[in-house]
Scaffold this motif. Structure first.
Motif, PDB file in Angstrom:
ATOM      1  N   LEU A 131      -4.721 -12.191  -3.687  1.00  0.00           N
ATOM      2  CA  LEU A 131      -5.782 -11.690  -4.556  1.00  0.00           C
ATOM      3  C   LEU A 131      -5.251 -11.487  -5.971  1.00  0.00           C
ATOM      4  N   ALA A 132      -3.996 -11.042  -6.071  1.00  0.00           N
ATOM      5  CA  ALA A 132      -3.395 -10.823  -7.390  1.00  0.00           C
ATOM      6  C   ALA A 132      -3.403 -12.101  -8.225  1.00  0.00           C
ATOM      7  N   ASP A 133      -3.200 -13.245  -7.584  1.00  0.00           N
ATOM      8  CA  ASP A 133      -3.199 -14.512  -8.331  1.00  0.00           C
ATOM      9  C   ASP A 133      -4.584 -14.812  -8.900  1.00  0.00           C
ATOM     10  N   LEU A 134      -5.625 -14.529  -8.113  1.00  0.00           N
ATOM     11  CA  LEU A 134      -6.989 -14.763  -8.601  1.00  0.00           C
ATOM     12  C   LEU A 134      -7.327 -13.805  -9.744  1.00  0.00           C
ATOM     13  N   LEU A 135      -6.839 -12.561  -9.625  1.00  0.00           N
ATOM     14  CA  LEU A 135      -7.096 -11.588 -10.690  1.00  0.00           C
ATOM     15  C   LEU A 135      -6.354 -11.986 -11.961  1.00  0.00           C
ATOM     16  N   ASP A 136      -5.117 -12.450 -11.806  1.00  0.00           N
ATOM     17  CA  ASP A 136      -4.356 -12.883 -12.975  1.00  0.00           C
ATOM     18  C   ASP A 136      -5.029 -14.080 -13.647  1.00  0.00           C
ATOM     19  N   ALA A 137      -5.487 -15.016 -12.825  1.00  0.00           N
ATOM     20  CA  ALA A 137      -6.158 -16.193 -13.388  1.00  0.00           C
ATOM     21  C   ALA A 137      -7.419 -15.786 -14.152  1.00  0.00           C
ATOM     22  N   ALA A 138      -8.083 -14.743 -13.666  1.00  0.00           N
ATOM     23  CA  ALA A 138      -9.332 -14.309 -14.299  1.00  0.00           C
ATOM     24  C   ALA A 138      -9.085 -13.491 -15.561  1.00  0.00           C
ATOM     25  N   GLY A 139      -7.922 -12.871 -15.650  1.00  0.00           N
ATOM     26  CA  GLY A 139      -7.632 -12.051 -16.819  1.00  0.00           C
ATOM     27  C   GLY A 139      -8.405 -10.742 -16.805  1.00  0.00           C
ATOM     28  N   VAL A 140      -7.884  -9.761 -16.093  1.00  0.00           N
ATOM     29  CA  VAL A 140      -8.576  -8.470 -15.971  1.00  0.00           C
ATOM     30  C   VAL A 140      -8.561  -7.750 -17.320  1.00  0.00           C
ATOM     31  N   ARG A 141      -9.717  -7.301 -17.746  1.00  0.00           N
ATOM     32  CA  ARG A 141      -9.821  -6.578 -19.023  1.00  0.00           C
ATOM     33  C   ARG A 141      -9.275  -5.161 -18.872  1.00  0.00           C
ATOM     34  N   LYS A 143     -10.485  -2.317 -19.308  1.00  0.00           N
ATOM     35  CA  LYS A 143     -11.349  -1.335 -18.639  1.00  0.00           C
ATOM     36  C   LYS A 143     -11.400  -1.515 -17.116  1.00  0.00           C
ATOM     37  N   GLY A 144     -10.886  -2.620 -16.607  1.00  0.00           N
ATOM     38  CA  GLY A 144     -10.922  -2.886 -15.171  1.00  0.00           C
ATOM     39  C   GLY A 144     -10.019  -1.921 -14.414  1.00  0.00           C
ATOM     40  N   ALA A 145     -10.572  -1.266 -13.388  1.00  0.00           N
ATOM     41  CA  ALA A 145      -9.792  -0.281 -12.635  1.00  0.00           C
ATOM     42  C   ALA A 145      -9.949  -0.456 -11.130  1.00  0.00           C
ATOM     43  N   ALA A 146     -10.913  -1.259 -10.721  1.00  0.00           N
ATOM     44  CA  ALA A 146     -11.180  -1.420  -9.289  1.00  0.00           C
ATOM     45  C   ALA A 146     -11.740  -2.814  -9.044  1.00  0.00           C
ATOM     46  N   VAL A 147     -11.784  -3.192  -7.771  1.00  0.00           N
ATOM     47  CA  VAL A 147     -12.303  -4.504  -7.409  1.00  0.00           C
ATOM     48  C   VAL A 147     -13.312  -4.320  -6.286  1.00  0.00           C
ATOM     49  N   ARG A 148     -14.464  -4.947  -6.443  1.00  0.00           N
ATOM     50  CA  ARG A 148     -15.521  -4.849  -5.445  1.00  0.00           C
ATOM     51  C   ARG A 148     -15.700  -6.217  -4.784  1.00  0.00           C
ATOM     52  N   LEU A 162      -7.582  -1.252  -8.405  1.00  0.00           N
ATOM     53  CA  LEU A 162      -6.869  -2.418  -8.931  1.00  0.00           C
ATOM     54  C   LEU A 162      -5.420  -2.425  -8.446  1.00  0.00           C
ATOM     55  N   GLU A 163      -4.831  -1.254  -8.364  1.00  0.00           N
ATOM     56  CA  GLU A 163      -3.448  -1.149  -7.899  1.00  0.00           C
ATOM     57  C   GLU A 163      -3.315  -1.648  -6.455  1.00  0.00           C
ATOM     58  N   GLN A 164      -4.231  -1.226  -5.599  1.00  0.00           N
ATOM     59  CA  GLN A 164      -4.217  -1.716  -4.217  1.00  0.00           C
ATOM     60  C   GLN A 164      -4.450  -3.228  -4.190  1.00  0.00           C
ATOM     61  N   ALA A 165      -5.399  -3.679  -4.992  1.00  0.00           N
ATOM     62  CA  ALA A 165      -5.780  -5.095  -4.974  1.00  0.00           C
ATOM     63  C   ALA A 165      -4.646  -6.004  -5.411  1.00  0.00           C
ATOM     64  N   ARG A 166      -3.750  -5.489  -6.222  1.00  0.00           N
ATOM     65  CA  ARG A 166      -2.653  -6.314  -6.744  1.00  0.00           C
ATOM     66  C   ARG A 166      -1.463  -6.399  -5.800  1.00  0.00           C
ATOM     67  N   ARG A 167      -1.488  -5.695  -4.696  1.00  0.00           N
ATOM     68  CA  ARG A 167      -0.363  -5.780  -3.759  1.00  0.00           C
ATOM     69  C   ARG A 167      -0.211  -7.195  -3.221  1.00  0.00           C
ATOM     70  N   SER A 168       1.027  -7.570  -2.934  1.00  0.00           N
ATOM     71  CA  SER A 168       1.261  -8.955  -2.496  1.00  0.00           C
ATOM     72  C   SER A 168       0.868  -9.184  -1.043  1.00  0.00           C
ATOM     73  N   ASP A 169       0.491  -8.122  -0.318  1.00  0.00           N
ATOM     74  CA  ASP A 169       0.026  -8.313   1.064  1.00  0.00           C
ATOM     75  C   ASP A 169      -1.488  -8.169   1.167  1.00  0.00           C
ATOM     76  N   VAL A 170      -2.170  -8.439   0.070  1.00  0.00           N
ATOM     77  CA  VAL A 170      -3.637  -8.496   0.068  1.00  0.00           C
ATOM     78  C   VAL A 170      -4.038  -9.933  -0.247  1.00  0.00           C
ATOM     79  N   LEU A 171      -4.685 -10.580   0.722  1.00  0.00           N
ATOM     80  CA  LEU A 171      -4.964 -12.017   0.623  1.00  0.00           C
ATOM     81  C   LEU A 171      -6.450 -12.322   0.649  1.00  0.00           C
TER      82      LEU A 171
END
Ligand SMILES: Nc1nc2c(c(=O)[nH]1)N[C@H]1C(S)=C(S)[C@@H](COP(=O)(O)O)O[C@H]1N2
Ligand SMILES: [Mo]
Length: 217
Positions: A131-141, A143-148, A162-171
């Motif tokens: 998920l972190a790769d998709l977030l990086d590709a999208a460029g989180v602004r 103000k972004g603090a969470a992911v729905r 956002l912190e949880q979403a960026r973990r490397s064991d979230v796919l």
């Protein structure tokens, strides 16, 4: 939670414990009874508290998993019509096809799956895009603090910080147990949040939206 089921404005039930198909009404009532703490915790330690009755072991349990859906029927999607929309507080919103996701670097995570209803499937492999790769590709602004997360069942949603979403064991998982994620397990694409209870792992994933605060599922 054991009281009246919550309803959306359109009247559709939103409870996540509508267990369809395999469980009879009595068993469903039993499974719905405990209202357990959900969250970011050491669920291996918590597991022993979950099934105090031992009765869940008597319920149908194919391959260790149980089928969950909050709606009665879910459309089938495959490479011809599957889309994942990444949007919200990002600089580069994008729609990914299944081929797009398969072309990205794949990560394998092997962990025990644990549902709050007390069942567990040990050492289950998932493969997919971080998920972190998709977030990086999208460029989180900033103000972004969470992911729905939203689903093409039209009903279920979940969220992470956002912190949880960026973990490397979230796919964003494409494979489960070394096979493409089946429709029953939320395919062709489901979320897999290894360190949290399985209810976070949204099936039939169709949307990832960056928000400024957590929107409860
Ligand atoms: N879209 C959707 N995702 C969902 C659910 C659901 O009802 N709908 N149930 C959650 C719960 S509580 C669990 S335990 C797992 C079950 O996944 P499985 O049906 O592959 O066993 O999916 C999670 N993701
Ligand atoms: Mo669950």
């Amino acid at each position: 939670m054991a009281g009246k089921p919550k309803r959306r404005a359109d009247g559709a039930p939103v409870g996540r414990r509508a267990i369809l198909g395999m469980l009879g009404a009595g068993a469903a009532g039993l499974a719905a009874a405990p209202c357990l703490q959900h969250g970011w915790e050491d669920f291996l330690g918590a597991a022993s508290q979950v099934d105090a009755t031992g009765l869940t072991g008597l319920l149908p349990n194919p391959g260790g998993f149980r089928y969950y859906s909050v709606v009665g029927s879910v459309p089938r999607k495959d490479e011809t019509n599957y889309e994942l929309r990444v949007s919200g507080l990002v600089d580069r919103p994008r729609i990914y096809t299944l081929a797009d996701l398969r072309a990205m670097p794949q990560t394998r995570v092997v962990h025990d799956v644990l549902c709050t209803d007390g069942w567990r499937v040990e050492k289950t492999p998932f493969d997919g895009v971080k998920l972190a790769d998709l977030l990086d590709a999208a460029g989180v602004r900033s103000k972004g603090a969470a992911v729905r997360f939203t689903c093409f069942d039209g009903a279920y949603s979940e969220s992470l910080t956002l912190e949880q979403a960026r973990r490397s064991d979230v796919l964003v998982a494409l494979n489960m147990q070394d096979k493409p994620v089946t429709h029953e397990h939320g395919g062709p694409v489901r979320l897999y949040v290894a360190p949290m209870y399985f209810y976070k792992s949204a099936k039939w994933l169709s949307g990832i939206s960056v928000t400024d605060k957590v929107v409860p599922g």
